[in-house]
Enzyme design. Structure first.
Site: not given
Length: 320
Positions: A17, A197
């Site tokens: 991420d 997301e």
């Protein structure tokens, strides 16, 4: 521009991420999920390649119990109104994994010029219209307004998470309408989990582009893209169009699996750079979320004649 600039990938190992922000001081600031999911680190370097060896500084650690005690995911660092902010998601410690998808979103603030110094102050939970699984917040400014984009589970909509946008009254408080701008609808968004997301924003060529990731965090994970006219009402769902095909996905040929949860930056030459994580193997033992080898990677991307980004395919390990 030099669109052949190569990077030795992985750029940073075992950091998922990834978020890289180039500040006006010339430094690249980097944060990402650590494999232990127990802290937030920040590092900086004067070059993208320099982030590999830069020493991380711990900005914040999880609590032993309560809503900030487990699975610290996907931090992002932003500079807003002369202060630094970190957005992240956290869950509660539980004896079993039933709390794994019980995240809420939080914000930290630092007034120091250098965010590796000074104190990070908790600004509390970023509250949305309802209490449910929420994560992967990002923020961007457009025409004098500050916007917040995040992923959340709507209790009445099947699936795991959709994308929402809201205006902010300050960097930790939403105000006004909260609009769903995307939900999983194509096959490539619904493998394993039905997920939208990890949004990241680009403002180019008269349009606001928003990348996001879909499906489970194994080899099915991939990137999609939304776009809106820069003159449109960004809080109106009708302003956003989702591209029907993924724009960045697994490359068996290059040995890159599950690329996604990206951010954008520019390199020292001014080229646009895609920052993302991927694994270099397909088969995973156990839950993919606990496999630590989602590595941070970087590659330059180009723009098509129609003004949309062309990300290409994930490059092989080594120097591209």
């Amino acid at each position: 521009m030099n669109t052949n600039r190569d990077y030795a990938n992985p750029l940073v190992e075992q950091r998922a991420d990834p978020w890289i922000y180039k500040h006006t001081d010339g430094y690249y600031y980097f944060t990402a999920s650590v494999p232990e999911y127990d802290r937030i680190e920040v590092r900086r370097a004067s070059t993208l390649e320099g982030l590999r060896e830069a020493m991380p500084v711990v900005a914040w650690r999880k609590y032993e119990s309560g809503p900030l005690s487990a699975n610290i995911w996907a931090p992002e660092i932003h500079y807003i109104d002369s202060k630094w902010y970190i957005y992240f998601a956290a869950a509660r410690t539980t004896e079993t994994n039933e709390g794994l998808f019980d995240h809420r979103m939080f914000a930290l603030e630092n007034e120091s010029a250098n965010p590796l110094e000074g104190t990070w102050t908790e600004k509390g939970q970023v509250k949305t219209a309802w209490e449910s699984f929420a994560l992967d917040a990002t923020a961007f400014q457009h025409r004098g307004k500050l916007y917040y984009v995040w992923a959340q589970k709507d209790p009445v909509i099947p699936g795991n998470s959709n994308l929402y946008i809201s205006e902010m009254s300050n960097p930790w408080t939403l105000t006004g309408v909260q609009t769903m701008i995307a939900k999983p609808e194509y096959d490539w968004e619904t493998h394993g989990f039905s997920v939208n997301e990890g949004a990241a924003v680009l403002n180019r060529n008269g349009r606001i582009f928003m990348s996001f990731s879909g499906s489970a965090t194994d080899h099915n994970y991939c990137m999609g893209l939304l776009s809106a006219d820069e003159n449109s009402d960004l809080l109106d769902a009708a302003s956003w169009t989702k591209f029907p095909q993924p724009v960045f996905q697994t490359s068996e040929e290059n040995g890159q699996y599950g690329p996604g949860h990206n951010s954008f930056t520019v390199n020292e030459e001014g080229d646009d750079v895609l920052i993302y994580h991927a694994r270099n193997y397909k088969e995973i033992t156990g839950d993919p979320l606990y496999d630590p080898n989602r590595h941070t990677r970087a590659q330059v991307f180009r723009w098509k004649e129609d003004g949309t980004p062309e990300f290409g395919v994930p490059v092989k390990d080594g120097r591209s």
